[in-house]
Write an enzyme that holds these catalytic residues in place. Structure first.
Site, PDB file in Angstrom:
ATOM      1  N   ASP A 306       3.884  36.600 -17.827  1.00 12.14           N
ATOM      2  CA  ASP A 306       4.586  35.743 -16.881  1.00 12.14           C
ATOM      3  C   ASP A 306       3.604  35.274 -15.813  1.00 12.14           C
ATOM      4  OD1 ASP A 306       7.131  35.603 -17.910  1.00 12.14           O
ATOM      5  OD2 ASP A 306       7.764  37.466 -16.968  1.00 12.14           O
ATOM      6  N   GLU A 347      10.974  31.892  -2.348  1.00  9.12           N
ATOM      7  CA  GLU A 347      10.868  30.436  -2.282  1.00  9.12           C
ATOM      8  C   GLU A 347      11.993  29.848  -1.440  1.00  9.12           C
ATOM      9  OE1 GLU A 347      10.887  32.218  -4.995  1.00  9.12           O
ATOM     10  OE2 GLU A 347       9.275  31.644  -6.387  1.00  9.12           O
ATOM     11  N   ALA A 378      18.283  30.863 -15.762  1.00  7.05           N
ATOM     12  CA  ALA A 378      17.177  30.442 -16.625  1.00  7.05           C
ATOM     13  C   ALA A 378      17.557  29.240 -17.474  1.00  7.05           C
ATOM     14  CB  ALA A 378      16.753  31.609 -17.524  1.00  7.05           C
ATOM     15  N   GLN A 379      18.862  29.065 -17.706  1.00  7.65           N
ATOM     16  CA  GLN A 379      19.308  27.939 -18.526  1.00  7.65           C
ATOM     17  C   GLN A 379      19.347  26.632 -17.729  1.00  7.65           C
ATOM     18  OE1 GLN A 379      20.723  31.043 -18.803  1.00  7.65           O
ATOM     19  NE2 GLN A 379      19.716  31.352 -20.783  1.00  7.65           N
ATOM     20  N   THR A 380      19.936  26.679 -16.513  1.00  7.72           N
ATOM     21  CA  THR A 380      20.057  25.440 -15.719  1.00  7.72           C
ATOM     22  C   THR A 380      18.782  25.131 -14.959  1.00  7.72           C
ATOM     23  OG1 THR A 380      20.918  26.609 -13.775  1.00  7.72           O
ATOM     24  CG2 THR A 380      22.526  25.876 -15.428  1.00  7.72           C
ATOM     25  N   MET A 382      18.228  25.506 -11.885  1.00  6.25           N
ATOM     26  CA  MET A 382      18.599  24.867 -10.614  1.00  6.25           C
ATOM     27  C   MET A 382      19.433  25.846  -9.809  1.00  6.25           C
ATOM     28  SD  MET A 382      19.910  21.000 -11.438  1.00  6.25           S
ATOM     29  CE  MET A 382      21.333  21.655 -12.299  1.00  6.25           C
ATOM     30  N   LYS A 394      18.773  21.789  -6.008  1.00  7.10           N
ATOM     31  CA  LYS A 394      17.306  21.790  -6.032  1.00  7.10           C
ATOM     32  C   LYS A 394      16.872  22.569  -7.271  1.00  7.10           C
ATOM     33  CE  LYS A 394      15.966  25.994  -3.526  1.00  7.10           C
ATOM     34  NZ  LYS A 394      17.180  26.781  -3.691  1.00  7.10           N
TER      35      LYS A 394
END
EC number: 7.2.2.6
Length: 697
Positions: A306, A347, A378-380, A382, A394
């Protein structure tokens, strides 16, 4: 655990119990697990019986036979001692872990009210029970945080004194029984019954109770058994040659020849090497669920890493707001901050701080706004908020563009014009080329601009990847960043390849593709979405801070939750394989010197010409050993002592060097092959001189 990391290879606290363990392992049921040493024990017992017969009848050379018998049994005991020392190191670690397993009272909840709980023994908890754990309480069993956030001291498990945060709803939700809550409170759903917790599994694995032979060990054992059978047949033919020559060779001498020629050195140390491999990982705060996993680490061809936290420092910070034409920086900052108010990632928090520092935009209360937070997945790829029919998002540029397109179609709203999209893409590309991560921001289908997130590549990581390349290992960086950002960071870090905008499904597909090519794959992960890939990988290292699903799926658990350890795990695996191979080479090479010691001694009096005291085979006595008896005794003594001499190396392991496979093979053949020939010549000669000087033969 921390105390054990620095303990000496030959610790007195481990050595004394190992002496007793060596004698307990004389049990035939235990010896039978090691075929070579089992055969040595059988012939030692046979020789002992024959000695007793000769003692009663008064026949044979009793003094010489007794010395051979003593050193034969020492050979078996030294092999048992090597295994007992290796197991003792594991037991010492298990005792340290047991101290963390204390009887606790659990606050069992029946409903939602935290004030209404029932005190019950921690051992009575069942899977699915909900318990309350407050500041100062010991977590009674393994579980998943379903509500709350708390600071937890996991030093009893990891040896790390710094507390860690455990909270519901993320990849930091798993808690371990025996650890202590330092502040706040959490509601925990129990996931393991008493006796089946992570701590119980650790103790069982560290003690070696669940240790099974690995495929490589089984294959090597088959080779050793085959060699033993060959030497059985070879030894069995010698009396016929002696009889034909008109001579006689005693059973004691035949047994001595047989034991010195079979691969007793590696046979004695094989089990200790395997146990020590897992032990070295434990001292590195990595728990291997099986020896097979450690071996697989040594054979890894592809390493999936990663980006965040492994290749980069992992604390990406917002450094700039880059609006598209027609949008002010403050408008972009306001929307980005709004989308990040409930985002607890580094973040997200940095966006809130940057908006406040640059434009004085203060954080707003989500409850007052009646806002609904949309978490990142992890899919979207966002996250954002929904407020009174208005939405702010975002995330990854392509994901935000797809969301805007979908939402404007659904609401029949005006789609962003192509100039705005091109402007956004140009800004995102510029950020990506600089090695940053662009986060696109939109509000109600209107594209506002990009937040620039900056991460830093770890110092020295490029050199580490160069070493892996020398080992023949291909490194692949896995990241959710767009391809341009991924390419910039991959080039800076020096990885061989990268997978950008990766989803859990992409990881799984990549692993399967590599395995279809005959490659062994290693990866690490901490989230539930990593579980399928961790289970599929040949070496799946789960982070201790990760979810229960991730820890169950992996075949290793890193107690320090440090993804960079994957590189060290591979090196430890290679060191295990090298140690086994090097000592096997050394053991087989030993036979050359032993051959020149015993064969001349056995046949020196055969084929003797008139007027000569020795036969022509005496010319093979190139070491000029004093007498046939001293030669045989010296070889059998060396055969036993070399086992003791190599125990520290088998436990510590042969140091792995990041050089090419060909160069590594040449080096090891020189050190352990040639060394395996020279050392016995020198050792047997020195022992022969000592035996002669002491009048033992």
């Amino acid at each position: 655990m921390s105390q054990l990391k620095s303990s000496a290879i030959m610790d007195a606290r481990i050595l004394w119990p190992a002496f007793g363990g060596a004698f307990r392992k004389l049990d035939p049921r235990t010896l039978a697990r090691n075929p070579v040493m089992f055969v040595v024990a059988i012939v030692s017992a046979l020789t002992s019986v024959l000695f007793l017969r000769d003692l009663i009848t008064g026949g044979g050379d009793l003094r010489f036979t007794l010395q051979i018998i003593i050193w034969l049994w020492f050979t078996v005991l030294f092999a048992n001692f090597a295994e007992a020392v290796a197991e003792g190191r594991g037991k010492a670690q298990a005792d340290s872990l047991r101290k963390a397993r204390t009887e606790t009272q659990a606050k069992l909840l029946a409903g939602e009210d935290r004030s209404k709980f029932k005190l019950v023994p921690g051992t009575s908890l069942k899977v699915g029970d909900i318990v309350l754990v407050e500041a100062g309480d010991i977590i009674p069993s393994d579980g998943e945080v379903v509500e709350g956030v708390a600071s937890v001291n996991e030093a009893a498990i990891t040896g790390e004194s710094a507390p860690v945060i455990r909270e519901s709803g993320g990849d930091r939700s798993a808690v371990t029984g025996g650890t202590q809550v330092l502040s706040d409170w959490i509601r925990v759903r129990i996931t393991a019954a008493a006796g089946h917790t992570f701590l119980d599994r650790m103790i069982s694995l560290v003690e070696g109770a669940e240790r099974q032979k690995t495929p490589n060990e089984i294959a090597l054992n088959i080779l050793l058994v085959g060699m033993t059978l060959i030497f059985v047949l070879a030894t069995a033919t010698i009396p016929s040659f002696a009889s034909y020559s008109g001579g006689y060779i005693s059973v004691t001498v035949l047994v001595a020849l047989f034991v010195t020629l079979i691969p007793t050195t590696i046979g004695a140390l094989l089990s200790a090497i395997g146990i020590a491999g897992m032990d070295r990982l434990v001292r590195f705060n990595v728990l291997a669920m099986s020896g097979r996993a450690v071996e697989a680490a040594g054979d890894v061809d592809t390493l999936l890493l990663d980006k965040t936290g492994t290749i980069t420092l992992g604390n990406r910070q917002a450094t700039d707001f880059r609006p598209v034409k027609g949008v002010t920086e403050q408008e972009l900052a306001d929307a980005a901050q709004l989308a990040s108010l409930a985002d607890e990632t580094p973040e997200g928090r940095s966006i809130v701080v940057l908006a406040k520092e640059k434009y004085g935009i203060r954080a707003r209360d989500m409850a007052t706004l009646h806002a609904t937070f949309v978490p990142f997945t992890a899919q979207t790829r966002m996250s954002g908020v929904d407020i009174d029919g208005s939405s702010v998002r975002k995330g990854a540029v392509d994901s935000v563009l797809a969301h805007v397109n979908q939402s404007t179609v659904a609401s029949h709203a005006t789609r962003p014009n192509s100039d705005t999209i091109r402007d956004l893409q140009a800004i995102a590309d510029e950020v990506a080329k600089s090695g940053g991560t662009p986060l696109a921001v939109e509000r109600d289908g209107r594209l506002l601009g990009v937040v620039h997130l900056k991460d830093i590549v770890k110092g020295g990581i490029r050199e580490r990847f160069a070493e892996l390349r020398k080992m023949g290992i291909r490194t692949v960086m896995i990241t959710g960043d767009n391809p341009m950002t991924a390419a910039a960071i991959a080039a800076e870090a020096g990885v061989d390849d990268f997978l950008a905008q990766a989803t859990p499904e992409d990881k799984l597909k990549l692993i399967r593709d590599e395995q279809a090519k005959g490659k062994l794959v290693a990866m690490c992960g901490d989230g539930t979405n990593d579980a399928p890939a961790l289970a599929q990988a040949d070496v799946g290292v789960a982070m201790n801070t990760g979810t229960v699903a991730a820890r169950e799926a992996g075949n290793m658990v890193d107690l320090d939750s440090d993804p960079t350890k994957l590189i060290e795990i591979v090196e430890i695996g290679k060191a295990l394989l090298m140690t086994r191979g090097s000592l096997t080479t050394f053991s087989i090479a030993n036979d050359v010197a032993k051959y020149f010691a015993i064969i001349p001694a056995m046949f020196a009096v055969f084929y003797v010409a008139p007027g000569q005291s020795t036969g022509p085979l005496q010319a093979l006595n190139i070491m000029h050993l004093a007498t046939p008896q001293s030669a045989i005794l010296s070889a059998i003594i060396f055969n036993a002592l070399i086992i003791i001499a190599l125990i520290p190396l088998s436990l510590r392991g042969v140091k792995y060097r990041a050089i090419g496979a060909g160069a590594l093979l040449s080096r090891n053949l020189l050190v352990y092959g040639l060394g395996g020939i020279i050392v016995p010549f020198v050792g047997i000669k020195i022992i022969d001189m000592a035996v002669t000087a002491l009048g033992l033969a």
